[in-house]
Design an enzyme around this catalytic site. Sequence first.
Site, PDB file in Angstrom:
ATOM      1  N   THR A  19     197.265  12.913  26.794  1.00 23.52           N
ATOM      2  CA  THR A  19     198.614  12.848  27.359  1.00 23.52           C
ATOM      3  C   THR A  19     199.582  13.716  26.561  1.00 23.52           C
ATOM      4  O   THR A  19     200.304  14.552  27.125  1.00 23.52           O
ATOM      5  CB  THR A  19     199.102  11.383  27.364  1.00 23.52           C
ATOM      6  OG1 THR A  19     198.249  10.622  28.217  1.00 23.52           O
ATOM      7  CG2 THR A  19     200.539  11.283  27.846  1.00 23.52           C
ATOM      8  N   GLY A  66     193.775   9.533  28.305  1.00 22.45           N
ATOM      9  CA  GLY A  66     193.699   9.193  26.903  1.00 22.45           C
ATOM     10  C   GLY A  66     195.005   9.505  26.189  1.00 22.45           C
ATOM     11  O   GLY A  66     195.889  10.176  26.722  1.00 22.45           O
ATOM     12  N   CYS A  67     195.115   9.028  24.962  1.00 20.31           N
ATOM     13  CA  CYS A  67     196.358   9.184  24.209  1.00 20.31           C
ATOM     14  C   CYS A  67     196.564  10.634  23.780  1.00 20.31           C
ATOM     15  O   CYS A  67     197.600  11.234  24.077  1.00 20.31           O
ATOM     16  CB  CYS A  67     196.390   8.236  23.030  1.00 20.31           C
ATOM     17  SG  CYS A  67     194.908   8.258  21.998  1.00 20.31           S
ATOM     18  N   TYR A  68     195.574  11.203  23.111  1.00 21.45           N
ATOM     19  CA  TYR A  68     195.701  12.614  22.758  1.00 21.45           C
ATOM     20  C   TYR A  68     195.881  13.485  23.999  1.00 21.45           C
ATOM     21  O   TYR A  68     196.741  14.371  24.021  1.00 21.45           O
ATOM     22  CB  TYR A  68     194.477  13.086  21.968  1.00 21.45           C
ATOM     23  CG  TYR A  68     194.382  12.610  20.538  1.00 21.45           C
ATOM     24  CD1 TYR A  68     195.368  12.917  19.607  1.00 21.45           C
ATOM     25  CD2 TYR A  68     193.280  11.891  20.098  1.00 21.45           C
ATOM     26  CE1 TYR A  68     195.262  12.502  18.282  1.00 21.45           C
ATOM     27  CE2 TYR A  68     193.172  11.465  18.771  1.00 21.45           C
ATOM     28  CZ  TYR A  68     194.160  11.782  17.866  1.00 21.45           C
ATOM     29  OH  TYR A  68     194.054  11.377  16.560  1.00 21.45           O
TER      30      TYR A  68
END
Lengths: 351, 351, 351, 351
Positions: D154, D150-152
């Site tokens: 990472t 996921g973005c967060y």
Amino acid sequence: MSVIKAAIVGGTGYTGVELLRLLSGHPQVEVTAITSRAEAGTPVAELFPSLRGHYDLKFTAPDVQQLAQCDVVFFATPHGVAQAQVPELVARGVRVIDLSADFRLQDIPAWEQWYGQQHACPELAAEAVYGLPEVNRAQIAGAQLIACPGCYPTAIQLGFIPLLEAGLIEPSGLIANAASGASGAGRQGKTDLLFAENNDSFRAYAASGHRHLPEIEQGLARAFGSEVELTFVPHLLPMVRGIHATLYATLKTTADAAGSQEALQQLFEQRYAAEPFVDVMPAGSHPQTRSVRGTNMCRIAVLRPQGRDKVVVLSVIDNLAKGASAQAVQNMNIMFGLNENQGLESPALLP
Amino acid sequence: MSVIKAAIVGGTGYTGVELLRLLSGHPQVEVTAITSRAEAGTPVAELFPSLRGHYDLKFTAPDVQQLAQCDVVFFATPHGVAQAQVPELVARGVRVIDLSADFRLQDIPAWEQWYGQQHACPELAAEAVYGLPEVNRAQIAGAQLIACPGCYPTAIQLGFIPLLEAGLIEPSGLIANAASGASGAGRQGKTDLLFAENNDSFRAYAASGHRHLPEIEQGLARAFGSEVELTFVPHLLPMVRGIHATLYATLKTTADAAGSQEALQQLFEQRYAAEPFVDVMPAGSHPQTRSVRGTNMCRIAVLRPQGRDKVVVLSVIDNLAKGASAQAVQNMNIMFGLNENQGLESPALLP
Amino acid sequence: MSVIKAAIVGGTGYTGVELLRLLSGHPQVEVTAITSRAEAGTPVAELFPSLRGHYDLKFTAPDVQQLAQCDVVFFATPHGVAQAQVPELVARGVRVIDLSADFRLQDIPAWEQWYGQQHACPELAAEAVYGLPEVNRAQIAGAQLIACPGCYPTAIQLGFIPLLEAGLIEPSGLIANAASGASGAGRQGKTDLLFAENNDSFRAYAASGHRHLPEIEQGLARAFGSEVELTFVPHLLPMVRGIHATLYATLKTTADAAGSQEALQQLFEQRYAAEPFVDVMPAGSHPQTRSVRGTNMCRIAVLRPQGRDKVVVLSVIDNLAKGASAQAVQNMNIMFGLNENQGLESPALLP
Amino acid sequence: MSVIKAAIVGGTGYTGVELLRLLSGHPQVEVTAITSRAEAGTPVAELFPSLRGHYDLKFTAPDVQQLAQCDVVFFATPHGVAQAQVPELVARGVRVIDLSADFRLQDIPAWEQWYGQQHACPELAAEAVYGLPEVNRAQIAGAQLIACPGCYPTAIQLGFIPLLEAGLIEPSGLIANAASGASGAGRQGKTDLLFAENNDSFRAYAASGHRHLPEIEQGLARAFGSEVELTFVPHLLPMVRGIHATLYATLKTTADAAGSQEALQQLFEQRYAAEPFVDVMPAGSHPQTRSVRGTNMCRIAVLRPQGRDKVVVLSVIDNLAKGASAQAVQNMNIMFGLNENQGLESPALLP
């Protein structure tokens, strides 16, 4: 093929960093120097962290000897600088692409009036080729000095040219209502360019006369074959990149079928059929500035509202790209016989 | 003076919350009901936390009996709703201020064509007073049903009216290039209104025909005394509030001295000298939308670029305020004989 | 009641224009002077067109004689200015509300270290009352010199105070992650505050030490009764107004039931039950900065994620309002025995 | 080398268009299919005008036969979709890179609790390799199914990992204060994602528990070697792209010299010395999200404010790039033995 050595004069502004971004992906160019008096000694990647890992260069004070060893020099300077430094480079055989306004106007008195100073080398202005490939491709190929068009002039000329070349519209009464992202005003610490002054607000500026007016009228007159008269009102958008020009013209009463929505669409499609960087969108489209963000594209739509006598053209570019640095690279590609879209192939960043 | 009981029908949108904001500071009005089928039972302050502490109201399902007990009912509904509900209220003597498009057009076939449905009560449309106080103040004072002008129509009419009334410009070939903040599109969950679709981008929309066109042309024709022809291209700005209209017209060749920059400035200043909510700015000004944010002001500048035959007018309003809810309050003040700027006195929020 | 004569020293910045906006609606105050060396002679409404029609004032050069005739003087100046000019005004009996940092710290060596200059009148700093009404209302009522709190300190103290006063959290290991709109950096033409540098981007700044840190720790220590240790990281938001503070603290192991979500909610509601400008939102809320835009409100939510040992507080204010000018007006109201929310009653501008 | 045939399942969202943008410049990949039930038959370039001239593809309804002929299939779908379709593709030997949350958690009951549905193929979740190259490069090279982070997760993992691997910080009491651009919420027509709801405002969301929490804790626990405890509060920024994570941890009292600013800087530089897409910035830097816009870079700064016991890490990525689609391409490059930065070399778009 050997690598083209390029230098950038005045690289601390937005057209400078945009040139660096684009050239970093150009397989046949190496940037060997970038100058700035104020930042001499500063690594480029320190001023522009987006370039960390892409350039080891430092800004240097401008040095004609060094610049003269390059194949091409880009001037990304305020007006007045290039005209002082270009003559020697040209004399030494260097090709020059000037992104500033110094060599755009053939009418030197007009230049001197709009820019409030004497022109330092009118003779080079006469020789300079106006770098709008959609009009001047052949001359660009053989040019030594390119006057790269302004951002508004690019968007506006590309929108009007098919209509003027076809003689479909009245040459007076042209209107260009245009709006630019804030990067068009440059990277200067002025109060009225602050974030807090511009976010969630919108305004016109220079409505009684903007320096790009004579450049645009010069280009439109070339397309039409004689003088045109344009009213041009620029606006400042609460966004960073992009120019949107909304153009209005009156169809000649003789236009008839040639002025129908279908015929207008066809006219534009044919005029730009071979152009890699002009995209005539389907009838009914409303091009968004973000659809060209970071690219050399100009997207255009043409329409005739209510079937009345006005034709409307919507034309969008990225002011820093097709409106400045990417168009400069396009010019360089043409001058050096490269594939014209070398280094300019990435799609826009959306969203 | 006794308190005016007001109700708002359809209060979950942006014009609804703006009405609540403005009326919370109006010393002579009490909002006694606000309706929404979808949100019936929800406290207003839950949907709009900005109103916490200002209202104890809950949304209720619309109920004619309840509405009929109010002195004034504001309709902040999509088109089509008011024309179904207003007749009964009017019959029962309630004053109605409709912020929707239902009663703005006198030409019912045109209304039906642009809005794609049959009009439910043409007879009331004929009676409704168009709520632009700068034109219709006297009729507003005696009206029972007000058709509150659209946002674009307000900004554009106020800009053109002095020129048309004075007969200085050609009535055809009028151009209105206008741009609106995203709140103008309403509070509806559409993909193309998302933040990620609009930030740092700009585009035209409805360029081949926007529903506000006939309303604007109707108003301009009234000012001129006969038909006018307008090209109107709206644009969507990456900001929340504000409309900026850039207007272009061709001076009649007979205009002469009356068309000079000075005379134009004087014409506008005189036309609006007595208007509390129209501010003619000094010559050379470029009004910013933020300078009217949250207020009922329209700020205008007029200019004649290069002394050519085009006159340019810059006109800004807040689309939710002078373009909707604040103008509705101004109408209410006039209808009820109150001080016209009651509840509308706060300066714009800047920055 | 007689009108209070107020002056503003250094009125060309954002706290100056915000004071003018708020005071224009205050029924008991008249602004009789506003000073600026740089803009002396310029009408206020020329610099801030949002105030056209609201003020006839011109900026004047600061003049102690003139200021001494006022009942209250607001200093909206950079640090260092007030401490030079305030002593004479205080000596002459004028009440002073200083929005700058000059009198906020009791620890003068700390002030001198963080601000890099010698303090000009430590004795007045000792007398100055810290203008956070939720803590110091009684002292404010009797004060002659108010040190109006900083924007971050206001949002952060109001969020931590209930927890510290109740002794529920560990006094070390406090974390304040805060973000401010760009107006917090002032109206100065710096490159890194340009629109084109900040839109669509976000960053921390001064992460290794911001000048508001000692002010916040001073206030938290007062609430706790002894020293606390805070890590404070400010961030710059791509928006104009608003501060959002996200606060983290570790519940004492002895907290038990007092640390439950319900108990925390009750604690906050009780602490601020009588406060007109602190709104404890329902459990589960996420206050938005826009919900306080232009107002003196602080909205707060408290939660205990996953039932673990951390308590999280979300606190929002408008940095120019409760974080500066509106809080200054609140202080003035208290000092002069007025209704505390006089001039501060308008709801937030939303959307 | 032969061309890799790639398909994208669920390509109408932001990760879909970002994959198309990145893959258009990848010299060894051809996108042969992109699916969408809703948009089947629509040309990709019609939905995303930025891709005009780059793709002739139309969206098609998903068809396992067609997908099975590809070398790699990207799932850019909401959670729940991939787990239903991936098993057959895996069984037929296709490599799959899933950008959704379906295979990220090893703890299936936790997945089912956070996502509110039963997991359709826990056995594949066990086999899936978590696609964070900075941790799992070797396993990625041999993987058939990648669970792209996921973005967060990472941004946050890359920031904490060096500290956890080195055992320098307390494993409980970790805090991740993170903020995302609005594109992270996807391209769905929800009212609370409207432009008019988010511009010039900022707020936290899901503060009491966000679905990325277990994924982050799982990754941090792997780095540390046993359980960690994280408080994670996400926020929604008024911008389109970018995640900024501000991380706080308490240095172990045994850290000593290893916890000095210099040692921390060195620790991070060494940990990521060989990583092409993690840039440890010089001490004192504040990475901006725009410095990674459109790129696969993560830029990190580490600091120890006031020399106290807290270490602060600032970590920025582009949520659609390193946080989704570009990281997916990086994984693909590793899986197919290509140069890891193939197609990922362009610098960020700045300004």
